[in-house]
Design a protein around this motif. Sequence first.
Motif, PDB file in Angstrom:
ATOM      1  N   ALA A   1      -2.926   4.423   8.107  1.00  0.00           N
ATOM      2  CA  ALA A   1      -4.124   5.752   8.080  1.00  0.00           C
ATOM      3  C   ALA A   1      -3.982   6.344   7.039  1.00  0.00           C
ATOM      4  CB  ALA A   1      -3.690   6.474   9.652  1.00  0.00           C
ATOM      5  N   LEU A   2      -2.893   6.198   6.183  1.00  0.00           N
ATOM      6  CA  LEU A   2      -2.744   7.068   5.030  1.00  0.00           C
ATOM      7  C   LEU A   2      -4.039   6.756   4.041  1.00  0.00           C
ATOM      8  CD1 LEU A   2       1.162   6.244   4.136  1.00  0.00           C
ATOM      9  CD2 LEU A   2       0.060   8.493   5.066  1.00  0.00           C
ATOM     10  N   ARG A   3      -4.390   7.998   3.549  1.00  0.00           N
ATOM     11  CA  ARG A   3      -5.721   7.963   2.459  1.00  0.00           C
ATOM     12  C   ARG A   3      -5.551   7.766   1.087  1.00  0.00           C
ATOM     13  NH1 ARG A   3     -10.041  12.172   5.265  1.00  0.00           N
ATOM     14  NH2 ARG A   3     -10.099  11.123   7.495  1.00  0.00           N
ATOM     15  N   VAL A   4      -6.243   7.248   0.179  1.00  0.00           N
ATOM     16  CA  VAL A   4      -6.094   7.299  -1.067  1.00  0.00           C
ATOM     17  C   VAL A   4      -6.876   8.297  -1.678  1.00  0.00           C
ATOM     18  CG1 VAL A   4      -6.854   5.988  -3.069  1.00  0.00           C
ATOM     19  CG2 VAL A   4      -5.987   4.887  -1.390  1.00  0.00           C
ATOM     20  N   ASN A   5      -7.938   8.888  -0.982  1.00  0.00           N
ATOM     21  CA  ASN A   5      -8.927   9.738  -1.514  1.00  0.00           C
ATOM     22  C   ASN A   5      -9.488  10.637  -0.302  1.00  0.00           C
ATOM     23  OD1 ASN A   5     -10.260  11.318  -3.454  1.00  0.00           O
ATOM     24  ND2 ASN A   5     -12.097   9.976  -3.383  1.00  0.00           N
ATOM     25  N   CYS A   6      -8.692  11.811   0.076  1.00  0.00           N
ATOM     26  CA  CYS A   6      -9.257  12.303   1.189  1.00  0.00           C
ATOM     27  C   CYS A   6      -9.942  13.586   0.950  1.00  0.00           C
ATOM     28  CB  CYS A   6      -7.886  12.800   2.008  1.00  0.00           C
ATOM     29  SG  CYS A   6      -8.311  13.715   3.549  1.00  0.00           S
TER      30      CYS A   6
ATOM     31  N   ARG B   1       4.988  10.415  10.011  1.00  0.00           N
ATOM     32  CA  ARG B   1       4.154  11.354   9.331  1.00  0.00           C
ATOM     33  C   ARG B   1       3.170  11.954  10.143  1.00  0.00           C
ATOM     34  NH1 ARG B   1       4.095   6.892   5.960  1.00  0.00           N
ATOM     35  NH2 ARG B   1       5.692   6.753   4.271  1.00  0.00           N
ATOM     36  N   HIS B   2       2.804  13.174   9.806  1.00  0.00           N
ATOM     37  CA  HIS B   2       1.752  13.961  10.648  1.00  0.00           C
ATOM     38  C   HIS B   2       1.020  14.604   9.867  1.00  0.00           C
ATOM     39  CE1 HIS B   2       0.412  15.408  14.609  1.00  0.00           C
ATOM     40  NE2 HIS B   2       0.205  16.631  13.867  1.00  0.00           N
ATOM     41  N   CYS B   3      -0.451  14.671  10.223  1.00  0.00           N
ATOM     42  CA  CYS B   3      -1.230  15.522   9.325  1.00  0.00           C
ATOM     43  C   CYS B   3      -1.374  16.867  10.028  1.00  0.00           C
ATOM     44  CB  CYS B   3      -2.649  14.751   9.141  1.00  0.00           C
ATOM     45  SG  CYS B   3      -3.958  15.904   8.198  1.00  0.00           S
TER      46      CYS B   3
ATOM     47  N   TYR C   1       0.924  -1.119   0.027  1.00  0.00           N
ATOM     48  CA  TYR C   1      -0.076  -0.285   0.067  1.00  0.00           C
ATOM     49  C   TYR C   1       0.882   1.095   0.118  1.00  0.00           C
ATOM     50  CZ  TYR C   1      -3.537   3.352   1.592  1.00  0.00           C
ATOM     51  OH  TYR C   1      -4.443   4.286   1.866  1.00  0.00           O
ATOM     52  N   VAL C   2       1.859   1.408   0.847  1.00  0.00           N
ATOM     53  CA  VAL C   2       2.718   2.447   1.019  1.00  0.00           C
ATOM     54  C   VAL C   2       3.641   2.536  -0.403  1.00  0.00           C
ATOM     55  CG1 VAL C   2       4.733   3.427   2.072  1.00  0.00           C
ATOM     56  CG2 VAL C   2       2.771   2.391   3.435  1.00  0.00           C
ATOM     57  N   ALA C   3       4.088   1.402  -0.944  1.00  0.00           N
ATOM     58  CA  ALA C   3       4.773   1.617  -2.153  1.00  0.00           C
ATOM     59  C   ALA C   3       3.925   2.053  -3.291  1.00  0.00           C
ATOM     60  CB  ALA C   3       5.153   0.417  -2.606  1.00  0.00           C
ATOM     61  N   LEU C   4       2.514   1.675  -3.470  1.00  0.00           N
ATOM     62  CA  LEU C   4       1.769   2.323  -4.360  1.00  0.00           C
ATOM     63  C   LEU C   4       1.296   3.607  -4.285  1.00  0.00           C
ATOM     64  CD1 LEU C   4      -0.828  -0.819  -4.633  1.00  0.00           C
ATOM     65  CD2 LEU C   4       0.871  -0.337  -6.103  1.00  0.00           C
ATOM     66  N   LEU C   5       0.968   4.111  -2.918  1.00  0.00           N
ATOM     67  CA  LEU C   5       1.026   5.486  -2.863  1.00  0.00           C
ATOM     68  C   LEU C   5       2.119   6.420  -3.344  1.00  0.00           C
ATOM     69  CD1 LEU C   5      -0.751   5.377   1.021  1.00  0.00           C
ATOM     70  CD2 LEU C   5      -1.644   5.851  -1.453  1.00  0.00           C
ATOM     71  N   GLY C   6       3.358   5.679  -2.832  1.00  0.00           N
ATOM     72  CA  GLY C   6       4.750   6.550  -3.312  1.00  0.00           C
ATOM     73  C   GLY C   6       4.780   6.488  -4.806  1.00  0.00           C
TER      74      GLY C   6
ATOM     75  N   ALA D   1      -1.008  11.912  14.011  1.00  0.00           N
ATOM     76  CA  ALA D   1      -0.187  11.144  13.430  1.00  0.00           C
ATOM     77  C   ALA D   1      -0.854  10.258  12.372  1.00  0.00           C
ATOM     78  CB  ALA D   1       0.541   9.872  14.567  1.00  0.00           C
ATOM     79  N   LEU D   2      -0.045   9.941  11.264  1.00  0.00           N
ATOM     80  CA  LEU D   2      -0.480   9.115   9.996  1.00  0.00           C
ATOM     81  C   LEU D   2       0.547   7.716   9.916  1.00  0.00           C
ATOM     82  CD1 LEU D   2      -0.975  12.075   7.643  1.00  0.00           C
ATOM     83  CD2 LEU D   2      -2.603  10.768   8.631  1.00  0.00           C
ATOM     84  N   PRO D   3       0.322   6.952  10.755  1.00  0.00           N
ATOM     85  CA  PRO D   3       0.920   5.485  10.368  1.00  0.00           C
ATOM     86  C   PRO D   3       0.668   4.962   9.030  1.00  0.00           C
ATOM     87  CG  PRO D   3      -0.961   5.235  11.970  1.00  0.00           C
ATOM     88  CD  PRO D   3      -0.726   6.851  11.820  1.00  0.00           C
TER      89      PRO D   3
END
Length: 210
Positions: A192-197, A179-181, A143-148, A187-189
């Motif tokens: 918790a990262l979003r694809v469509n916020c 990471r932090h929003c 997931y993190v790699a794809l977001l990257g 915090a954004l572990p």
Amino acid sequence: MTTGRDSTGREEPHPALAAKVVAALDRLARAQRHQRQVAASRAGITPLQGELLRTLAEGPPPEAVVGLLARELAVSQPTVTASLEALRTKGLVTKSKAGPDKRRTRLELTAAGHEMVATLAAAEQSVIDAVSTVAPAAQEATYVALLGLIALFVDTGHIEVARTCLTCRHMASAPGGGRHCLLLDMALPDEALRVNCPEYEPRMPDARGA
């Protein structure tokens, strides 16, 4: 297979491996596209009509007007207009004037439209179930790699619309790492990262998240 290292000891990119990553993404995209084509065909709609229904169901952004929907789905406005008219004829979408500008039309799902979205979502559950069999740690890393990759493609102009945390101006590095929003002050572990916020705001072109 290693990437090799330059004179400073830094890893160098491996073009052949990058090509394999692109080929793998293409294979996954084809599988997803085929699954959605089959689901849409069984429901009596086209894949694009299904995408429009899903986008309207998710709510803004984008605002439910033709121009923004066309940009969201990377297709022409006439194509979106024709698909929306077909959905209106099927009783899945209604149209109304958007504000004082009588040339702008706002779209909304009907009850039947919401039912159709639920049908399409149910058809996609088998794909989600397949992914769920992968170990959680591997899911998270993927997931993190794809977001990257999405963030990279935004930077290179290959993706125009993205509302991910890694491309958002509100994301910052946390003092203790991670990471932090800034907007939500949380915090954004990775999970918790979003694809469509919906609160997304694009970062400046030269900005980079952690």
